[in-house]
Design an enzyme around this catalytic site. Sequence first.
Site, PDB file in Angstrom:
ATOM      1  N   LYS A  50      -6.606  -8.269  -2.352  1.00 26.90           N
ATOM      2  CA  LYS A  50      -7.798  -8.222  -3.201  1.00 26.90           C
ATOM      3  C   LYS A  50      -8.167  -9.631  -3.653  1.00 26.90           C
ATOM      4  O   LYS A  50      -7.290 -10.471  -3.852  1.00 26.90           O
ATOM      5  CB  LYS A  50      -7.539  -7.362  -4.441  1.00 26.90           C
ATOM      6  CG  LYS A  50      -7.062  -5.947  -4.174  1.00 26.90           C
ATOM      7  CD  LYS A  50      -6.655  -5.261  -5.476  1.00 26.90           C
ATOM      8  CE  LYS A  50      -6.161  -3.849  -5.229  1.00 26.90           C
ATOM      9  NZ  LYS A  50      -5.671  -3.196  -6.467  1.00 26.90           N
TER      10      LYS A  50
ATOM     11  N   LYS B 105       0.852  -1.194   0.000  1.00 22.89           N
ATOM     12  CA  LYS B 105       0.000   0.000   0.000  1.00 22.89           C
ATOM     13  C   LYS B 105       0.887   1.242   0.000  1.00 22.89           C
ATOM     14  O   LYS B 105       1.480   1.596   1.016  1.00 22.89           O
ATOM     15  CB  LYS B 105      -0.930   0.001   1.211  1.00 22.89           C
ATOM     16  CG  LYS B 105      -1.965   1.117   1.198  1.00 22.89           C
ATOM     17  CD  LYS B 105      -2.917   0.969   2.373  1.00 22.89           C
ATOM     18  CE  LYS B 105      -4.031   2.019   2.302  1.00 22.89           C
ATOM     19  NZ  LYS B 105      -3.506   3.400   2.413  1.00 22.89           N
TER      20      LYS B 105
END
Length: 758
Positions: free
Chosen positions: A307, A133
């Site tokens: 994800k 991230k």
Amino acid sequence: MSENAVTPVETTNAPPEADKARYDQLVEQIRSHRDAYYQEDAPLISDVEYDALFHELQRLEAQYPILAGQDSPTQEVGGEVSAAFASVTHASRMYSLEDVFSLDELNAWLERAQVNAQRLHPQTPVKWLCEVKIDGLALNLTYREGKLVRAATRGDGTTGEDVTHNALTISDIPQELSGSGWPAEFEVRGEVFIATDDFNAYNETLIAQGKAPLANPRNAAAGSLRQKDPEQTAKRPLRMFVHGLGRSRDFEMTEQSEAYELMRDWGLPVSPYGRVVDTIAEAKDYIAEHGEKRHDLIHDIDGIVIKVNDLATQEQLGYTSRVPRWAVAYKYPPEEVHTKLLDIQVQVGRTGRVTPFGVMEPVLVAGSTVARATLHNQEVVKAKNVKIGDTIILRKAGDVIPEIVGPVLPLREGNTELRDFVMPTECPSCGQPLAPAKEGDVDIRCLNAESCPAQLTERVAYLGGRSALDIEALGYEAAAALTSGPGEDPATQGGVILPAGPGPLHNESQLFNLKDKLEELGEVKVWREKRVKGEGTGKFELVPYFYSKATAKKPSAPTRSTLKLLDELEKAKDNPLWRVLVALSIRHVGPNASRAIATRYGSMDALLEVLDSGSAVAELSEIDSVGSIIAEALVDWFKVDWHREIVSAWQAAGVKMKDEQDENITKNLENLAIVVTGTLENYSRDTAKEAIIVRGGKATGSVSKKTDFLVAGESAGSKLDKAQSLGVPVLDEAGFGVLLDQGPDAAREVALAAPTEG
């Protein structure tokens, strides 16, 4: 800026007035902080403080659903669009991510998502796409017929700001796609950032110019992309990685990882750190792996995004009003917080350098409580524009020394109690004038090296450290006690409480004769803060630490701690020559240079013979890992009479000043640069380096194209990754043995094969 979901605990009761008032206050605070973060790129509080406010708001809404409306911050994405830029409506909405802060929360989210995904596709195993991230600014790129037609910030998720002209200055973003097969029109989502090395170099340039450094890479990237003048944006080292798709035409594929491969072929910048895994356990392993090497990546990260990789499942799982149900962000503990700067003091180092340091309200950051942080020198204090009394940004990246980044400038307004730091002109330890060691030096030093108590304390503590004589019983407290001695009035040096008055050790030359001072050693005390029982949590008293309670009434009796120190000093006499050289605290002469010098000359007498010659600097400079600066420092140090007396006294006390040379060892590694990383079963890091150096090799600390071999033990980490990416031969411990015994040609034949891309 992160936002975390809360499990509902609903009640039908109307909220009490106090909770309603607190809810309204939270909404107002969160909106204010969002505006500062997204619109001004100048947050007033740290991410962890914002998260706490947002989480509290979610808890109140979960408890009292009547409070939550469509205009609640929990239902919104990002911030408002600035009036300084033209607004852009995204073809498809941009969302935020649901954040979790513990592995238990993550596990619950992943298991829930897995159950929902398998309910939709019972025959298809769930695969997870793991990504780092990036702590940057979200950007949406629109390509039409392969050409970039618009770049826009996320804004509130529906409407963003048109920053196309600024985005065109970012070299990572292709203005025209390469290859073929791209859709007629599609949106690409990604993150704009400044790489860590580029950020540090840019800040060094600003400080050298007397300008305030940028606070952090995220704010710098956001502020740079939102400059009104693209020429100003072009001056900043902005980069971008793409991490998702928006609306597209004719874009048919089954997995998001497949989309990444296509986008990479078209010239779009895709992160090198993504990985598809098959199980939740492997996703957790990815988190642990990148938690360990997060500071070795190209850019700052604040967590990991996981994800569902299947695009059809993503579409069917859908979205809440704010976040997708198929992606989650695991947040690492915060490494940047806000706290108050209470004071700026100075400490004197072992080479006389006087360093300002900030005294702060204690704050938890990167897993430890920090109350002090270095400010390096008075020019850095000036460049960082910090004042005593400021609310400051404090950064601590893993094991790195805490750093004061700068002030939270918007909070200065109206604060009349701020004070400028003034560098002292006299040494706080010995009272002698402070001055640069030579013309042009930025650092201020106490030049009274022989008699300054603070310098002596620091030198004695340093020589007991692992990189020098490795004397466990001679830590900072013991060094302070030996050099400062007993007394009732505590003084401070470098944040450690010391007793006043001279100690039994007036000079390092006496170190190995301490057994002759048993009576004085019995009186040595180190004072430590101890919490007072029954007096609340904020009171402390000074208690003796270096001697045991059993001997407290008889200070003349040597304690177990004293006897242990004397025993370890006796054993330290057998250290190799390179450790003795490190222990002398010669400026610039660290372990690597000391190893190289000791290997070259083998004894202190041989080294002194060179130092007393007229060609010492030239000869020493030719040694690998030495060079002219270290050579000059070594020559200058040995010109001082009291320095020579230390060496003579240690030698007379029995300190070994000569290494035993094994004539059977061949110089089969000459001019080879070898890096050792990870844990080896039969070698410590030091013995592995010594084995390399004694064979003529260079034991270096970082991997580059010039590295000849990497020796990788268990938990090798990022150095192994870099070596494999550069094609550097990698040896396990058995291969290291081949290298030492048979040389480089034989070692290359047994080097480990690089892993293939899977």
